[in-house]
Enzyme design. Structure first.
Site, PDB file in Angstrom:
ATOM      1  N   ARG A  82     -37.492  -2.540  55.680  1.00 38.75           N
ATOM      2  CA  ARG A  82     -38.076  -2.847  56.993  1.00 38.75           C
ATOM      3  C   ARG A  82     -38.514  -1.558  57.684  1.00 38.75           C
ATOM      4  NH1 ARG A  82     -37.956  -7.766  59.077  1.00 38.75           N
ATOM      5  NH2 ARG A  82     -36.611  -9.351  58.183  1.00 38.75           N
ATOM      6  N   ARG A  83     -37.686  -0.548  57.615  1.00 45.04           N
ATOM      7  CA  ARG A  83     -38.028   0.736  58.233  1.00 45.04           C
ATOM      8  C   ARG A  83     -39.206   1.389  57.508  1.00 45.04           C
ATOM      9  NH1 ARG A  83     -31.814   2.668  58.513  1.00 45.04           N
ATOM     10  NH2 ARG A  83     -31.180   1.327  60.230  1.00 45.04           N
TER      11      ARG A  83
ATOM     12  N   GLN B  74     -33.677 -10.521  47.827  1.00 42.36           N
ATOM     13  CA  GLN B  74     -32.418 -10.548  48.579  1.00 42.36           C
ATOM     14  C   GLN B  74     -32.078 -11.965  49.030  1.00 42.36           C
ATOM     15  OE1 GLN B  74     -32.083 -10.846  52.292  1.00 42.36           O
ATOM     16  NE2 GLN B  74     -29.877 -10.756  52.063  1.00 42.36           N
ATOM     17  N   VAL B  75     -33.052 -12.689  49.535  1.00 40.28           N
ATOM     18  CA  VAL B  75     -32.808 -14.060  49.999  1.00 40.28           C
ATOM     19  C   VAL B  75     -32.391 -14.950  48.835  1.00 40.28           C
ATOM     20  CG1 VAL B  75     -33.920 -16.109  50.979  1.00 40.28           C
ATOM     21  CG2 VAL B  75     -34.262 -13.878  52.041  1.00 40.28           C
ATOM     22  N   ASN B  76     -33.070 -14.818  47.703  1.00 43.26           N
ATOM     23  CA  ASN B  76     -32.717 -15.639  46.547  1.00 43.26           C
ATOM     24  C   ASN B  76     -31.294 -15.357  46.078  1.00 43.26           C
ATOM     25  OD1 ASN B  76     -35.235 -16.792  46.581  1.00 43.26           O
ATOM     26  ND2 ASN B  76     -36.048 -15.581  44.896  1.00 43.26           N
TER      27      ASN B  76
ATOM     28  N   TYR C 123     -27.879 -18.120  46.151  1.00 48.94           N
ATOM     29  CA  TYR C 123     -27.022 -18.471  45.007  1.00 48.94           C
ATOM     30  C   TYR C 123     -25.583 -18.000  45.153  1.00 48.94           C
ATOM     31  CZ  TYR C 123     -30.604 -20.477  42.042  1.00 48.94           C
ATOM     32  OH  TYR C 123     -31.564 -21.302  41.520  1.00 48.94           O
TER      33      TYR C 123
ATOM     34  N   GLY D  96     -35.732  -6.016  39.135  1.00 46.63           N
ATOM     35  CA  GLY D  96     -36.976  -6.446  38.513  1.00 46.63           C
ATOM     36  C   GLY D  96     -37.945  -7.050  39.501  1.00 46.63           C
TER      37      GLY D  96
ATOM     38  N   ARG E 201     -38.580 -10.473  37.183  1.00 46.01           N
ATOM     39  CA  ARG E 201     -37.365 -11.170  37.612  1.00 46.01           C
ATOM     40  C   ARG E 201     -36.983 -12.279  36.647  1.00 46.01           C
ATOM     41  NH1 ARG E 201     -41.112 -14.570  39.434  1.00 46.01           N
ATOM     42  NH2 ARG E 201     -40.521 -16.641  40.143  1.00 46.01           N
TER      43      ARG E 201
END
Length: 155
Positions: A30-31, A53-55, A59, A96, A104
């Protein structure tokens, strides 16, 4: 008394630290790319990192639940090993995905196989416990008596 659970506890702590690492990568991105919260759109590099990160976060509760269910009802050592393999696959998935969405896929498929193994181990362990507790049948003893041939008894 809890010595057999130390592996599960260690993998759980490692999993939390991995989640913290993934979250911090989003903060740094973000920065770097000037993407201020609550926005989730930005350059493709940021969006891939954010999605990775969200994925992984999505899980996480599934993994922790399966890790402990398998460890408590099936076998803590096998479950700990599966947990380590899963965390490695998530790290490879995250790394990845940050490079390219195609990178990924292999770690994603490997991690899914590990989760399915934990689902299977959890199911077997819970079924075995239910059958012992509520039906008085030990499925392991039953299976071994069916699979191991008995020598004829001389009278």
């Amino acid at each position: 008394m809890t010595d057999h659970l130390v592996g599960l506890g260690a993998v759980s702590l490692l999993a939390v630290m991995e989640q913290v690492y993934f979250s911090l990568q989003v903060v740094y991105a973000r920065r770097k790319y000037s993407v201020t919260p609550p926005s989730t759109s930005g350059p493709p590099e940021f969006e891939r990192l954010y999605r990775a990160q969200v994925n992984c976060t999505e899980y996480f509760p599934i993994f922790i639940t399966l890790l402990w269910t398998s460890g408590l009802f099936f076998h803590p050592g096998v479950s700990t090993l599966c947990g380590l393999l899963y965390l490695y696959s998530r790290y490879r998935y995250f790394s990845g995905y940050c490079q390219s969405s195609r990178q990924r896929l292999a770690p994603l498929y490997f991690g899914a196989k590990v989760l399915w193994a934990l689902i299977g181990f959890s199911s077997l362990g819970v079924l075995g416990s239910f059958s012992r507790l509520y039906a008085g049948v030990d499925l392991v003893d039953l299976a071994s008596s069916c699979l191991i041939p008995h020598a004829p008894v001389d009278l």
